[in-house]
Design a protein around this motif. Structure first.
Motif, PDB file in Angstrom:
ATOM      1  N   SER A 148       7.885 -67.851   5.113  1.00  0.00           N
ATOM      2  CA  SER A 148       8.185 -67.607   4.000  1.00  0.00           C
ATOM      3  C   SER A 148       8.815 -65.706   4.371  1.00  0.00           C
ATOM      4  CB  SER A 148       8.296 -66.609   2.354  1.00  0.00           C
ATOM      5  OG  SER A 148       7.822 -68.417   1.697  1.00  0.00           O
ATOM      6  N   VAL A 149      10.113 -65.848   4.264  1.00  0.00           N
ATOM      7  CA  VAL A 149      10.327 -64.338   4.829  1.00  0.00           C
ATOM      8  C   VAL A 149      10.783 -63.232   3.342  1.00  0.00           C
ATOM      9  CG1 VAL A 149      12.368 -63.007   6.147  1.00  0.00           C
ATOM     10  CG2 VAL A 149      11.526 -65.285   6.921  1.00  0.00           C
TER      11      VAL A 149
ATOM     12  N   ARG B 262      13.065 -57.876   5.269  1.00  0.00           N
ATOM     13  CA  ARG B 262      12.530 -58.577   6.882  1.00  0.00           C
ATOM     14  C   ARG B 262      13.480 -59.474   7.002  1.00  0.00           C
ATOM     15  NH1 ARG B 262      10.129 -55.011   9.283  1.00  0.00           N
ATOM     16  NH2 ARG B 262       8.706 -56.582  11.180  1.00  0.00           N
ATOM     17  N   TYR B 263      14.289 -59.577   6.344  1.00  0.00           N
ATOM     18  CA  TYR B 263      15.404 -60.983   6.931  1.00  0.00           C
ATOM     19  C   TYR B 263      15.930 -60.477   8.148  1.00  0.00           C
ATOM     20  CZ  TYR B 263      19.969 -63.325   7.040  1.00  0.00           C
ATOM     21  OH  TYR B 263      21.166 -64.641   7.418  1.00  0.00           O
TER      22      TYR B 263
ATOM     23  N   LEU C 280      14.069 -59.692  11.393  1.00  0.00           N
ATOM     24  CA  LEU C 280      14.139 -60.730  11.562  1.00  0.00           C
ATOM     25  C   LEU C 280      15.185 -61.609  12.941  1.00  0.00           C
ATOM     26  CD1 LEU C 280      11.922 -63.372  12.401  1.00  0.00           C
ATOM     27  CD2 LEU C 280      13.114 -64.379   9.839  1.00  0.00           C
TER      28      LEU C 280
ATOM     29  N   TRP D 150      15.256 -62.092  16.271  1.00  0.00           N
ATOM     30  CA  TRP D 150      14.964 -63.777  17.119  1.00  0.00           C
ATOM     31  C   TRP D 150      14.477 -63.995  18.090  1.00  0.00           C
ATOM     32  CZ3 TRP D 150      13.278 -67.332  13.733  1.00  0.00           C
ATOM     33  CH2 TRP D 150      13.472 -68.902  13.897  1.00  0.00           C
TER      34      TRP D 150
ATOM     35  N   MET E 161      14.698 -71.192  11.516  1.00  0.00           N
ATOM     36  CA  MET E 161      14.484 -70.572  10.379  1.00  0.00           C
ATOM     37  C   MET E 161      16.554 -71.140   9.815  1.00  0.00           C
ATOM     38  SD  MET E 161      14.912 -66.396   9.603  1.00  0.00           S
ATOM     39  CE  MET E 161      15.066 -65.861   7.646  1.00  0.00           C
TER      40      MET E 161
ATOM     41  N   ARG F 271      14.136 -67.977   1.595  1.00  0.00           N
ATOM     42  CA  ARG F 271      13.870 -67.831   3.547  1.00  0.00           C
ATOM     43  C   ARG F 271      13.057 -68.007   4.123  1.00  0.00           C
ATOM     44  NH1 ARG F 271      18.256 -63.069   2.648  1.00  0.00           N
ATOM     45  NH2 ARG F 271      20.603 -64.305   2.809  1.00  0.00           N
ATOM     46  N   LYS F 272      12.690 -69.303   4.914  1.00  0.00           N
ATOM     47  CA  LYS F 272      11.648 -69.440   5.839  1.00  0.00           C
ATOM     48  C   LYS F 272      11.764 -69.754   7.214  1.00  0.00           C
ATOM     49  CE  LYS F 272       9.764 -71.596   1.662  1.00  0.00           C
ATOM     50  NZ  LYS F 272       8.386 -70.564   0.807  1.00  0.00           N
TER      51      LYS F 272
ATOM     52  N   VAL G 101       4.312 -64.940  12.657  1.00  0.00           N
ATOM     53  CA  VAL G 101       6.232 -64.943  12.708  1.00  0.00           C
ATOM     54  C   VAL G 101       5.556 -63.699  10.916  1.00  0.00           C
ATOM     55  CG1 VAL G 101       7.714 -66.264  11.521  1.00  0.00           C
ATOM     56  CG2 VAL G 101       6.496 -67.003  13.145  1.00  0.00           C
ATOM     57  N   HIS G 102       4.189 -64.587  10.321  1.00  0.00           N
ATOM     58  CA  HIS G 102       3.565 -63.982   9.233  1.00  0.00           C
ATOM     59  C   HIS G 102       3.657 -62.507   9.243  1.00  0.00           C
ATOM     60  CE1 HIS G 102       2.109 -63.274   4.361  1.00  0.00           C
ATOM     61  NE2 HIS G 102       0.868 -63.130   5.133  1.00  0.00           N
TER      62      HIS G 102
ATOM     63  N   THR H  54       6.158 -60.705   9.168  1.00  0.00           N
ATOM     64  CA  THR H  54       6.663 -60.389   7.489  1.00  0.00           C
ATOM     65  C   THR H  54       6.264 -59.025   7.286  1.00  0.00           C
ATOM     66  OG1 THR H  54       6.035 -62.179   6.934  1.00  0.00           O
ATOM     67  CG2 THR H  54       7.966 -62.804   7.447  1.00  0.00           C
TER      68      THR H  54
END
Length: 207
Positions: free
Chosen positions: A12-13, A17-18, A21, A25, A42, A69-70, A92-93, A96
């Motif tokens: 999960s984002v 942090r969107y 990210l 990317w 994503m 968003r994931k 990735v976690h 985020t």
């Protein structure tokens, strides 16, 4: 690779942090897809519908059940080790949570790194100005205290409001967390520095 069975992970984002990210990317996508041999995409879903942020057409077959968003990860036929999937999810976690790419990417390369998270209220119940002062003590003027703990313990620390995230080895995380907890409980930075130097010296002798 797990007997040929495809494995999935979703990360999960959080909303804040969107945008980072999206900007980072390709720095995230490249090591995951090219080096770890893991597919990544994503899914974005909001009131205007959904679309895919991806750079490979062969990911179009993913099914999107996400309500938030994931980042979705899955193994491929050429994934050399199933453990790569969890390493990529951890990477990735960590991003985020607020860790920089150069720090978070170490999770892909080293097996003994972890992320430990806790909240100030887990250590001591503070409110208002007392809470603000505690957060200030953790960072120090210009981030000096946080940097000192990071350098002494070979960890990376993210202070996100009242949440604290530490990236490092198990032992180093424990030392860093002990120092942060002392600051939360009101210990002067000078005293924490002295204890850190002593612990660091013992760790250097041990290893």
């Amino acid at each position: 690779m797990s007997g040929g069975q495809v494995q999935f992970r979703k990360v999960s984002v959080p909303p804040h942090r969107y945008t980072p990210l999206k900007k980072a990317w390709m720095d995230i996508y490249t090591p995951i897809y090219e080096q770890m041999k893991i597919d990544i995409r994503m899914n974005l879903k909001d009131c205007r519908g959904s679309f895919v942020l991806s750079y490979e057409e062969n990911l179009d077959g993913y099914r999107d059940h996400a309500k938030t968003r994931k980042v979705e990860l899955k193994t491929r036929a050429d994934t050399p080790d199933i453990s790569n999937l969890q390493k990529c999810a951890d990477f990735v976690h960590a991003f985020t949570l607020g860790f920089d790419i150069p720090d978070a990417i170490a999770l892909l390369r080293l097996d003994d790194l972890y992320v430990d998270s806790f909240e100030i209220k887990d250590v001591k119940t503070l409110r208002g100005e007392h809470l603000s002062r505690a957060i200030g003590r953790l960072a120090g003027k210009g981030g000096k205290t946080k940097f000192a703990i990071e350098n002494s313990t070979r960890t990376r620390i993210v202070i996100a409001d009242t949440k604290i995230h530490i990236l490092g080895s198990f032992l180093n995380i424990k030392v860093a967390r002990d120092s942060l907890c002392s600051l939360i409980l009101g210990s002067p930075a000078g005293k924490v520095y002295s204890k850190l130097r002593a612990v660091s010296a013992r760790m250097a002798e041990k290893f």
